[in-house]
Write an enzyme that holds these catalytic residues in place. Structure first.
Site, PDB file in Angstrom:
ATOM      1  CE  LYS A 164      37.759 -11.824  11.248  1.00 36.63           C
ATOM      2  NZ  LYS A 164      39.214 -11.733  11.158  1.00 36.63           N
ATOM      3  CE  LYS A 232      43.125  -5.352  14.991  1.00 35.97           C
ATOM      4  NZ  LYS A 232      42.800  -6.053  13.712  1.00 35.97           N
TER       5      LYS A 232
END
Length: 285
Positions: A164, A232
């Protein structure tokens, strides 16, 4: 299935709604409250953990640590649920979660998802599932409700998290590639929408190029995935590269550009807003 759900942001809200509409009994907790059609809201995350399976869609490592690990929810979960973490988290923290769930005697599946809120609302997310096959099979019925396709990432849960992170890294590289292409083509008289028509119809017809070229062409960046979250995720990618002792120059470039986007006050805009810094020579438009 009796499902606990923690974290009702734009993605989590759609996922919980679909689970309830699919006939599952869903009880959810959210730090900022709220309500979702068909979902029973509970007053604590501990209540959500009294279920057959628990799905968390919290923002990052720290949120999962503070909500789940620090209060000791894993050891207090009397029904022994399988915990499915759908958030984008670091590979290192995923390994920590594997160890914590093993110590508590609970099943753990990493199942980060690919897709924006509109895709989540349609139940068509791509789910990257990592974990022991028997444990993944237990929660496959609920993964099939939220996902258009379940991708097997292997028996080690952190593999799904690495995949991911890599996917999100590649999306930011696509955004930067389109921005740099606009610099060359606009300087030579070709409107960006005409250029994007070319690339979408020939070399780059994927969803990432379709979605983010539209943002760049219009110069509008209404949030689908906020730049703060993109930043992030790029930090997670930088950390993962450091852990394996590799220098990834393209990653470093998009990480720097996303940092500039957030520092300029665009953190709540869509992460494709980073393109404007390249198009405008490092200046905010």
């Amino acid at each position: 299935m009796d499902i606990g759900f923690i974290g009702l942001g734009a993605m989590g809200r759609a996922m919980a709604r679909n689970l309830a509409a699919g006939g599952h009994a869903v009880k959810a907790w959210n730090r900022s409250g709220g309500a979702v059609e068909g979902v029973d809201m509970v007053t604590s995350p501990a209540e959500a953990f009294q279920a057959d399976a628990v799905m968390t869609m919290l923002s990052d490592d720290d949120a999962i640590r503070s909500v789940v690990l620090d209060p000791g929810l894993l050891h207090a979960a009397s029904r022994g649920p399988v915990h499915v973490v759908c958030s984008t988290i670091s590979v290192a923290f995923a390994r920590e979660l594997v160890a914590a769930h093993t110590a508590a005697g609970l099943g753990f599946v990493s199942a980060p998802v690919l897709g924006r809120p509109d895709v989540a609302a349609r139940g068509e997310l791509n789910v990257l599932a990592g974990g022991p096959p028997g444990v993944v099979d237990k929660v496959r019925p609920i993964l099939e409700v939220i996902g258009g396709r379940i991708w097997d990432m292997g028996p080690e849960a952190p593999t799904a998290n690495a995949a991911k992170i890599a996917c999100n890294m590649m999306i930011t590289m696509a955004i930067e590639a389109m921005a740099e292409a606009v610099v060359l083509t606009e300087a030579n008289g070709l409107a960006r929408d005409h250029f994007f028509e070319l690339i979408l119809g020939t070399l780059f017809g994927s969803r990432s190029y379709q979605v983010y070229s539209a943002n760049i062409a219009a110069g509008t960046y209404e949030p689908g995935f906020k730049a703060t979250l993109g930043f992030k995720d790029l930090r997670l990618a930088m950390a993962a590269a450091e852990q394996v002792g590799r220098h990834l120059p393209m990653l470093e470039a998009v990480h720097r550009r996303m940092a500039e986007t957030v520092q300029a006050g665009l953190g709540e805009r869509d992460w494709s807003a980073m393109a404007e810094f390249t198009i405008n020579g490092g200046r905010q438009s």
